[in-house]
Design a protein around this motif. Structure first.
Motif, PDB file in Angstrom:
ATOM      1  N   TYR A 102       0.990  -1.259  -0.124  1.00 56.94           N
ATOM      2  CA  TYR A 102       0.122  -0.117  -0.040  1.00 56.94           C
ATOM      3  C   TYR A 102       0.862   1.264   0.118  1.00 56.94           C
ATOM      4  O   TYR A 102       2.042   1.129   0.358  1.00 56.94           O
ATOM      5  N   TYR A 104       0.687   5.922   0.493  1.00 56.54           N
ATOM      6  CA  TYR A 104      -0.051   6.982   0.423  1.00 56.54           C
ATOM      7  C   TYR A 104       0.741   8.245   0.348  1.00 56.54           C
ATOM      8  O   TYR A 104       1.781   8.578   0.955  1.00 56.54           O
ATOM      9  N   SER A 106       0.774  12.493   0.320  1.00 55.39           N
ATOM     10  CA  SER A 106       0.107  13.480   0.916  1.00 55.39           C
ATOM     11  C   SER A 106       1.114  14.654   1.304  1.00 55.39           C
ATOM     12  O   SER A 106       2.244  14.420   0.907  1.00 55.39           O
ATOM     13  N   PRO A 145      -5.953   6.650   6.647  1.00 55.28           N
ATOM     14  CA  PRO A 145      -6.575   7.723   5.898  1.00 55.28           C
ATOM     15  C   PRO A 145      -7.900   8.046   6.407  1.00 55.28           C
ATOM     16  O   PRO A 145      -8.733   7.015   6.652  1.00 55.28           O
ATOM     17  N   SER A 189      -4.717  15.279   1.560  1.00 54.26           N
ATOM     18  CA  SER A 189      -4.339  14.416   0.291  1.00 54.26           C
ATOM     19  C   SER A 189      -5.492  14.628  -0.693  1.00 54.26           C
ATOM     20  O   SER A 189      -5.487  13.805  -1.706  1.00 54.26           O
ATOM     21  N   ASP A 193      -4.359  11.785  -3.342  1.00 48.95           N
ATOM     22  CA  ASP A 193      -4.607  10.279  -2.947  1.00 48.95           C
ATOM     23  C   ASP A 193      -6.033  10.072  -2.803  1.00 48.95           C
ATOM     24  O   ASP A 193      -6.870  11.116  -2.857  1.00 48.95           O
ATOM     25  N   GLY A 198      -4.273  12.069   5.606  1.00 47.28           N
ATOM     26  CA  GLY A 198      -3.675  10.944   6.287  1.00 47.28           C
ATOM     27  C   GLY A 198      -3.433  11.328   7.757  1.00 47.28           C
ATOM     28  O   GLY A 198      -3.093  12.417   7.910  1.00 47.28           O
TER      29      GLY A 198
END
Ligand code: 76R
Length: 248
Positions: A102, A104, A106, A145, A189, A193, A198
């Motif tokens: 995974y 993320y 931001s 998130p 984000s 994203d 986040g």
């Protein structure tokens, strides 16, 4: 239209989650594993160089459970810097023994809900220390998130600034009661994203994550407007404990 909150942005953030391919790792010979560990150590050493140069901050934590095995959390000046780090990791021999779980993307964010006016915030050392933070060395991390709801009846983005500010004040009060126990880094984000923020929390006591998040669930801004993604929790790794984890 309601007034958008003004936001201040600092370093870009990448949470890069990886899992270890234990079958491949165990099948590698001693020499290959030694090379992989050396390259991993060299990769992590570069983080210190960037931090000392004031160009960012990085850390690595285990992830408990099956969502991933570890997470590298990087803060850097630009998205290009983050992509470079991601690529540099992918080029290491160690990366051959991992899979991507995974990620993320931001950017460190402060909003103006509770901020004081006066002066250029980007010249304020206290604010800059929060926008470009050196990541703490706490024992535990918690990342998830989240969104603010946009339902017909409960739409955060259609509330007035005053209503949002009132709720954020209450939110901030709960947060502040955890001062010294939990550190938070909020990264925005929207447009970057899949979620709107986040949330990264650090603590020396993982139970404090549960207590803080639970308490916030009863607070209106979380109870009514909060929507949450998956939670990731784990403990701090350094070069030594990373090697220990990989020892067969
Ligand atoms: O004191 C200040 O100046 C900052 C006040 C503050 C803001 C503006 C604050 C304080 N937060 C703010 C903004 Mn937060 N925060 C979360 C979560 O699980 C949940 O229910 C929510 C996830 C936690 C655990 C948390 C903790 N916060 C935000 C925003 C942006 C909102 C927007 O712009 O609409 C989000 C998404 C968010 C979410 N918050 C604090 C904490 C803690 C521990 C504090 C106190 C921090 C401190 O005093 O340093």
């Amino acid at each position: 239209m309601s007034d958008a909150a003004m936001t201040l942005e600092g370093w870009y953030a990448l949470h890069d989650f990886r899992s270890i391919d234990w079958t491949a790792w165990k099948a590698a010979d001693d020499e290959e594993r030694a090379v992989a560990l050396d390259e991993l150590q060299a990769f992590m050493k570069e983080w210190t160089t960037a931090e000392e140069a004031g160009q960012g901050s990085s850390t690595v934590y285990t992830v408990v459970g099956q969502k991933a095995d570890f997470v590298m959390f990087h803060l850097r000046e630009t998205l290009e810097d983050l992509k470079h780090l991601e690529n540099e990791f992918n080029k290491t021999t160690f990366a051959k023994y991992t899979t991507k779980s995974y990620s993320y993307v931001s950017v460190v964010e402060l909003s103006n809900y509770l901020g004081k006016d006066g002066g250029d915030p980007y010249q304020n050392p206290e604010i800059m220390a929060r926008l470009k933070p050196i990541l703490p060395k706490n024992r535990y991390i918690c990342f998830y998130p989240m969104n603010k709801k946009r339902d017909l009846n409960d739409n955060w983005y259609m509330l007035s600034m005053e209503e949002r500010r009132g709720m954020m004040r209450s939110h901030g009060m709960i947060g502040r009661s955890y001062a010294g126990k939990v550190k938070q880094i909020i990264t925005g984000s929207v447009g970057l994203d899949d979620w709107e923020w986040g949330v990264t929390l650090f603590s020396d006591d993982a139970l404090q994550f549960k207590k803080l998040v639970y308490e916030m669930r009863f607070d209106e801004v979380s109870a009514r407007y909060g929507e949450f993604g998956s939670f990731y929790v784990g403990s701090l790794l350094d070069e030594g404990s990373f090697e220990e984890m990989l020892k067969l």
